[in-house]
Write an enzyme that holds these catalytic residues in place. Structure first.
Site, PDB file in Angstrom:
ATOM      1  N   GLY A   1      -8.835  -8.639   4.705  1.00 31.82           N
ATOM      2  CA  GLY A   1      -7.693  -7.972   5.716  1.00 31.82           C
ATOM      3  C   GLY A   1      -7.519  -8.518   6.969  1.00 31.82           C
ATOM      4  O   GLY A   1      -6.961  -9.512   7.121  1.00 31.82           O
TER       5      GLY A   1
ATOM      6  N   LYS B   1       0.877  -1.219  -0.001  1.00 29.57           N
ATOM      7  CA  LYS B   1       0.081   0.090  -0.026  1.00 29.57           C
ATOM      8  C   LYS B   1       0.861   1.288  -0.019  1.00 29.57           C
ATOM      9  O   LYS B   1       1.815   1.165   0.693  1.00 29.57           O
ATOM     10  CB  LYS B   1      -0.884   0.053   1.234  1.00 29.57           C
ATOM     11  CG  LYS B   1      -1.993  -1.064   1.330  1.00 29.57           C
ATOM     12  CD  LYS B   1      -2.699  -1.074   2.560  1.00 29.57           C
ATOM     13  CE  LYS B   1      -3.939  -2.239   2.728  1.00 29.57           C
ATOM     14  NZ  LYS B   1      -4.787  -2.029   1.595  1.00 29.57           N
TER      15      LYS B   1
END
Length: 297
Positions: free
Chosen positions: A238, A84
């Protein structure tokens, strides 16, 4: 695993993204978790220092992960590794490309670096995935060069309701375009704040020009299967796996449910004996300022 050669060609990047269709991408924070995800059948892992539930609980500014941590995960598995970058932080993206990650997530889970501009994704060889809550947002990210879109949901909650809302919204807006006359598409493009050419493509094809995956609050095999039935091309998970009581079994179960999303018997079988799911947070209890899906535009 070595990074793909994409030569910054949008079609090549989207073709690489197609390999994740029908699969599960799992957040991992260390090589051991990455190996568990790979053994469970994940098609890729997302390397980050804190899963969204911990980012939400601990607060503060959340940034790109440490390069040493990402290197450790790249060395640990043979499946693609994603990482990310903050919204608008093009230098974090440059660093991630230099490290050899296979995909960059310009992610609302991290603290935005730029509240006016997203990253110019055409400037990179590595493909990008971006989040969206509606069709206009999705098409704006594609226009910037995103090779994959994920409906945002609300990360780190274990509450799938926002993922459902965002996927239904995107699908409904796509269906609306397919029934429009060509002259109506000009108005639709203005309403969506999206390029006319992309709006026409969606109207003609009945889908985005890139894969549409789902994320945010997916914690059980049934959650994953529901999102696939709603039209997702694949699933990001996640906190739901490694914040649960039996991560190895839950990871395998979510993969099986994603692959067999129209088979209730299989979903029931793999849902047995998983132990406690992540405790989670009801999205309705979150103040608007604490909702990660609100980040991005």
């Amino acid at each position: 695993m070595s990074a793909p050669t994409t030569n910054a060609a949008p079609r090549a990047k989207t073709g690489y993204a197609d390999r994740f269709k029908g699969g599960v991408i799992m957040d991992v924070v260390n090589p051991e978790q990455a190996r568990i995800a790979e053994a469970a059948g994940a098609v890729a892992v997302m390397a980050l220092e804190r899963v969204p539930a911990d980012i939400r609980a601990q607060g503060g500014v959340s940034r790109m992960s440490d390069p040493d941590m990402i290197d450790g995960i790249l060395e640990a598995v043979d499946i693609p590794v994603m990482a990310k970058a903050r919204i608008g932080h093009f230098v974090e993206a440059q660093v991630l490309q230099s490290l050899g990650v296979h995909f960059i997530d310009e992610s609302e889970v991290l603290t935005p670096a730029d509240y006016a501009n997203h990253i110019d994704k055409f400037a990179f060889e590595v493909p990008f995935v971006c989040g969206a809550t509606n069709l206009g947002e999705a098409l704006r990210r594609v226009n910037e060069g995103a090779a994959m879109i994920r409906s945002k949901g609300e990360a780190g909650t274990g509450d799938v309701s926002n993922a459902v809302t965002h996927m239904r919204t995107i699908r409904a807006e796509i269906n609306r375009l397919t029934s429009m006359a060509e002259d109506e598409l000009y108005v639709a493009a203005k309403e969506l704040q999206a390029p006319y050419e992309l709006v026409v493509h969606v109207a003609r094809e009945g889908k985005l020009p890139v894969p549409l995956l789902t994320a945010g609050g997916i914690a059980t095999p049934a959650d994953a299967a529901m999102m696939m039935q709603l039209g997702a091309d694949g699933v990001f998970v996640g906190s739901g796996i490694f914040k649960s009581g039996n991560p190895e079994q839950r990871a395998r179960a979510i993969v099986a449910a994603t692959q067999n999303y129209n088979d209730p018997d299989t979903i029931a079988r793999v849902s047995r004996g998983l132990g406690e799911a992540m405790v989670g947070i009801n999205v309705d209890d979150l103040p608007v300022s604490h909702r990660l899906a609100e980040r991005g535009w």
